[in-house]
Scaffold this motif. Structure first.
Motif, PDB file in Angstrom:
ATOM      1  N   THR A 267       0.825  -1.212   0.000  1.00 49.57           N
ATOM      2  CA  THR A 267       0.000   0.000   0.000  1.00 49.57           C
ATOM      3  C   THR A 267       0.860   1.264   0.000  1.00 49.57           C
ATOM      4  N   LYS A 268       2.137   1.110   0.401  1.00 52.81           N
ATOM      5  CA  LYS A 268       3.040   2.264   0.474  1.00 52.81           C
ATOM      6  C   LYS A 268       4.052   2.292  -0.670  1.00 52.81           C
ATOM      7  N   CYS A 269       4.345   1.124  -1.254  1.00 49.06           N
ATOM      8  CA  CYS A 269       5.373   1.039  -2.297  1.00 49.06           C
ATOM      9  C   CYS A 269       4.821   1.571  -3.619  1.00 49.06           C
ATOM     10  N   ASN A 270       5.466   2.598  -4.140  1.00 53.23           N
ATOM     11  CA  ASN A 270       5.000   3.220  -5.375  1.00 53.23           C
ATOM     12  C   ASN A 270       5.626   2.618  -6.628  1.00 53.23           C
ATOM     13  N   LEU A 271       6.634   1.773  -6.452  1.00 55.33           N
ATOM     14  CA  LEU A 271       7.325   1.199  -7.617  1.00 55.33           C
ATOM     15  C   LEU A 271       6.451   0.175  -8.326  1.00 55.33           C
ATOM     16  N   ARG A 272       6.451   0.213  -9.632  1.00 52.31           N
ATOM     17  CA  ARG A 272       5.836  -0.830 -10.439  1.00 52.31           C
ATOM     18  C   ARG A 272       6.824  -1.337 -11.485  1.00 52.31           C
ATOM     19  N   HIS A 273       8.071  -0.936 -11.328  1.00 57.08           N
ATOM     20  CA  HIS A 273       9.154  -1.401 -12.187  1.00 57.08           C
ATOM     21  C   HIS A 273      10.459  -1.184 -11.432  1.00 57.08           C
ATOM     22  N   PRO A 274      11.543  -1.837 -11.829  1.00 59.73           N
ATOM     23  CA  PRO A 274      12.821  -1.604 -11.156  1.00 59.73           C
ATOM     24  C   PRO A 274      13.217  -0.139 -11.240  1.00 59.73           C
ATOM     25  N   PRO A 275      13.877   0.389 -10.220  1.00 51.73           N
ATOM     26  CA  PRO A 275      14.341   1.783 -10.301  1.00 51.73           C
ATOM     27  C   PRO A 275      15.418   1.905 -11.378  1.00 51.73           C
ATOM     28  N   GLY A 276      15.601   3.091 -11.900  1.00 52.37           N
ATOM     29  CA  GLY A 276      16.607   3.278 -12.938  1.00 52.37           C
ATOM     30  C   GLY A 276      15.963   3.619 -14.272  1.00 52.37           C
ATOM     31  N   ASN A 277      16.754   3.555 -15.322  1.00 53.78           N
ATOM     32  CA  ASN A 277      16.310   3.958 -16.651  1.00 53.78           C
ATOM     33  C   ASN A 277      15.935   2.748 -17.495  1.00 53.78           C
ATOM     34  N   TYR A 280      15.572  -0.414 -22.946  1.00 52.91           N
ATOM     35  CA  TYR A 280      15.149  -1.307 -24.038  1.00 52.91           C
ATOM     36  C   TYR A 280      13.709  -1.733 -23.801  1.00 52.91           C
ATOM     37  N   ARG A 281      12.914  -1.721 -24.873  1.00 57.81           N
ATOM     38  CA  ARG A 281      11.556  -2.278 -24.809  1.00 57.81           C
ATOM     39  C   ARG A 281      11.151  -2.781 -26.178  1.00 57.81           C
ATOM     40  N   LYS A 282      10.729  -4.023 -26.201  1.00 58.93           N
ATOM     41  CA  LYS A 282      10.145  -4.602 -27.415  1.00 58.93           C
ATOM     42  C   LYS A 282       9.077  -5.591 -26.982  1.00 58.93           C
ATOM     43  N   GLY A 283       7.846  -5.324 -27.389  1.00 61.57           N
ATOM     44  CA  GLY A 283       6.739  -6.156 -26.931  1.00 61.57           C
ATOM     45  C   GLY A 283       6.566  -6.011 -25.425  1.00 61.57           C
ATOM     46  N   THR A 284       6.576  -7.117 -24.728  1.00 59.76           N
ATOM     47  CA  THR A 284       6.420  -7.087 -23.258  1.00 59.76           C
ATOM     48  C   THR A 284       7.752  -7.160 -22.527  1.00 59.76           C
ATOM     49  N   ILE A 285       8.858  -7.221 -23.274  1.00 60.60           N
ATOM     50  CA  ILE A 285      10.182  -7.345 -22.661  1.00 60.60           C
ATOM     51  C   ILE A 285      10.832  -5.973 -22.520  1.00 60.60           C
ATOM     52  N   SER A 286      11.295  -5.662 -21.317  1.00 63.06           N
ATOM     53  CA  SER A 286      12.005  -4.407 -21.059  1.00 63.06           C
ATOM     54  C   SER A 286      13.269  -4.684 -20.268  1.00 63.06           C
ATOM     55  N   PHE A 287      14.273  -3.816 -20.454  1.00 67.45           N
ATOM     56  CA  PHE A 287      15.504  -3.848 -19.665  1.00 67.45           C
ATOM     57  C   PHE A 287      15.668  -2.500 -18.969  1.00 67.45           C
ATOM     58  N   PHE A 288      16.029  -2.571 -17.692  1.00 69.28           N
ATOM     59  CA  PHE A 288      16.275  -1.372 -16.903  1.00 69.28           C
ATOM     60  C   PHE A 288      17.736  -1.362 -16.451  1.00 69.28           C
ATOM     61  N   GLU A 289      18.383  -0.193 -16.607  1.00 68.88           N
ATOM     62  CA  GLU A 289      19.760  -0.022 -16.135  1.00 68.88           C
ATOM     63  C   GLU A 289      19.727   0.632 -14.754  1.00 68.88           C
ATOM     64  N   ILE A 290      20.363  -0.017 -13.782  1.00 73.18           N
ATOM     65  CA  ILE A 290      20.320   0.435 -12.390  1.00 73.18           C
ATOM     66  C   ILE A 290      21.739   0.668 -11.904  1.00 73.18           C
ATOM     67  N   ASP A 291      21.991   1.848 -11.399  1.00 68.32           N
ATOM     68  CA  ASP A 291      23.297   2.207 -10.851  1.00 68.32           C
ATOM     69  C   ASP A 291      23.385   1.696  -9.416  1.00 68.32           C
ATOM     70  N   GLY A 292      24.406   0.886  -9.141  1.00 65.44           N
ATOM     71  CA  GLY A 292      24.562   0.311  -7.811  1.00 65.44           C
ATOM     72  C   GLY A 292      24.832   1.322  -6.725  1.00 65.44           C
ATOM     73  N   ARG A 293      25.243   2.533  -7.109  1.00 67.10           N
ATOM     74  CA  ARG A 293      25.454   3.584  -6.113  1.00 67.10           C
ATOM     75  C   ARG A 293      24.179   4.373  -5.864  1.00 67.10           C
ATOM     76  N   LYS A 294      23.457   4.716  -6.934  1.00 73.18           N
ATOM     77  CA  LYS A 294      22.255   5.522  -6.783  1.00 73.18           C
ATOM     78  C   LYS A 294      21.094   4.717  -6.195  1.00 73.18           C
ATOM     79  N   ASN A 295      21.045   3.432  -6.483  1.00 70.39           N
ATOM     80  CA  ASN A 295      19.958   2.571  -5.990  1.00 70.39           C
ATOM     81  C   ASN A 295      20.555   1.413  -5.196  1.00 70.39           C
ATOM     82  N   LYS A 296      21.227   1.766  -4.106  1.00 70.34           N
ATOM     83  CA  LYS A 296      21.999   0.788  -3.346  1.00 70.34           C
ATOM     84  C   LYS A 296      21.109  -0.258  -2.679  1.00 70.34           C
TER      85      LYS A 296
END
Length: 499
Positions: A267-277, A280-296
């Motif tokens: 009820t409190k978590c606003n994320l619906r995808h991994p944090p980061g940018n 890539y997206r094609k069809g239902t497949i997406s890739f997210f790039e996550i910085d290990g420092r910014k999203n520790k």
């Protein structure tokens, strides 16, 4: 006749003992593989034994009752030498498990068992290649084009049509086990296995004598609509390891102790995808790039989850030097994690993958190869050749060998004759086209038994079986990365201080 251990005999069993143990759900119930006792506990006045089946993967380790032990062949552990020496050399007395565990907690890394690195064979010199046992003869008769130029190797199909030319590597010594598995040893000249460099948020470690980390400590994980049964130890907080189910938020990967806590968290978590940018997206497949420092926090939680299914790695909590690429499937509820790989921001060894994992519910569906293909697409954009960090897990090795084989064969079979001449290409050119490191190209060619030596020349010959097998495999490979859907700009991390 059933082999059973009576209550009186089972009391004598201690940690380190070895004896045959009955494995359940086997085709032949009379199979009693040798196993080592890692731990003993008593539940409701009944003794349970945690066993590791020798020569079997650790994911099969389990708790068994005394009636599954063959006491007639019980082997007690050998006594260690009592004379201690410095640096823990052979003959020294090992430290107590309690002290070892305490030391591990203080230094952060946790030890797991690691096999030697996978050998990377090289092409032999001319003198060595003359030995017929090195490269098997091709079954079909082929014609060869003789060349004085040793910069290339002729690549022929069974009907005599040229496919490729590959350069030899003069001056390099031949290594054994060209097509070795993850458990094969890679020995140096003095016979000591070569240890890989320790990098990665999940890194290789050779200190594997800690009994605590050799035992699975999580019974079950609930992640979204999936319930996962962990294969290996993962250092989640100790108070959570005794729970029958560990609950994870499938979007932020936070771990919680009960379903009620998870529902309150959602009820409190606003994320619906991994944090980061999303890159890539094609069809239902997406890739997210996550910085290990910014999203520790997310990166650390991802490593904890991954450790449940990766044996040959040890967890380190310093995720700052790493990028994490998370693959997801999209539906109306959000982006659900399928797998991921991590990568050093700067790698002196040209590693383009530190750790890679497809979660069990998504395995055997082509996602692992898609992760590998994506890592090489990133290397292509960066203008580099890459290789995964060694040693690979057993499943990782199978996936990489399959990807390398299909990628290289795809190139070999696409070439057309040029003005009636046989097409030619060097190993360096194959490496540049695919971004696969040269050593991996060579080892793959040798693993496929494609290289032969004929009249002072290296010949790469594709048999009909190889061609037909490759075409069948490519027909089944429906998931592919589309470079046009990749929106990725590499960063120069050397100019970013501490990232």
């Amino acid at each position: 006749m059933t082999k059973m251990a009576d209550n009186r005999s089972s009391v004598e069993i201690v940690e380190g003992c070895r004896l045959p143990v009955l494995r359940k759900n086997q085709e032949h119930e009379d199979e009693w593989p040798l196993a080592e006792i890692l731990s003993v506990k008593e539940v409701s006045s009944r003794k349970l034994f945690y066993v590791h089946y020798i020569d079997f993967n650790k994911r099969l380790d389990e708790w068994v009752t005394g009636d599954r032990l063959d006491m007639k062949k019980l082997q007690f552990p050998k006594k260690e030498a009592k004379t201690p020496t410095k640096n823990g050399l052979p003959g020294s007395r090992p430290s107590s498990p309690e002290r070892e565990v305490k030391r591990k907690v203080e230094t952060v890394p946790l030890a797991t068992q690691v096999p030697p690195a996978t050998p990377v064979p090289s092409l032999p010199s001319s003198a060595e290649a003359s030995q017929a046992s090195v490269f098997p003869a091709v079954r079909e008769t082929t014609t060869f084009k003789a060349r004085e130029d040793h910069e290339q190797i002729s690549s022929l199909t069974t009907n005599g049509t040229a496919r490729r030319l590959i350069p030899p590597q003069p001056g390099r010594k031949r290594k054994a086990n060209c097509g070795g598995t993850d458990e094969d040893s890679q020995d140096s000249s003095d016979g000591i296995p070569t240890a890989p460099r320790m990098t990665g948020s999940l890194v290789s470690d050779r200190s594997h004598d800690d009994i605590v980390t050799r035992m699975k400590n999580i019974e079950c994980i609930e992640l979204g609509r999936h319930r996962l049964k962990p294969w290996y130890f993962s250092p989640y907080p100790q108070e959570l390891t005794a729970l029958p189910i560990l609950y994870l938020c499938e979007f932020c990967l936070k771990y919680l102790k009960s379903l009620k806590c998870l529902q309150r968290h959602l009820t409190k978590c606003n994320l619906r995808h991994p944090p980061g940018n999303e890159i890539y997206r094609k069809g239902t497949i997406s890739f997210f790039e996550i910085d290990g420092r910014k999203n520790k926090t997310y990166s650390q939680n991802l490593c904890l989850l991954a450790k449940c299914f990766l044996d040959h790695k040890t967890l380190y909590y310093d995720t700052d030097p790493f990028l994490f690429y998370v693959m997801t499937e999209y539906d109306s509820k959000g982006f659900h994690i399928v797998g991921y790989f991590s990568k050093e921001k700067e790698s002196t060894e040209d590693y383009n993958v530190a750790c890679i994992l497809t979660l069990p519910p998504y395995q055997r569906r082509g996602y692992g190869k898609l992760l590998i293909e994506f890592s090489y697409e990133l290397s292509k954009v960066e203008g580099k050749t890459g290789t995964p960090e060694k040693p690979l897990s057993d499943l990782g090795l199978l996936s990489y060998r399959s990807y390398w084989s299909q990628t290289i064969l795809e190139i070999l079979m696409d070439l057309k004759p040029d003005n009636g001449e046989r097409p030619q290409i060097t190993i360096n050119e194959i490496s540049e086209i695919t971004s696969v490191k040269k050593e991996d190209v060579i080892s793959t060619l040798q693993y496929l038994n494609l290289i032969n030596y004929y009249k002072g020349q290296y010949i790469l010959t594709l048999s009909e079986d190889i061609v037909e097998g490759h075409e069948r495999a490519m027909q089944k490979r429906h998931l592919r990365i589309d470079p046009k859907c990749l929106h990725f700009t590499p960063k120069d991390w050397s100019k970013r201080g501490k990232w």
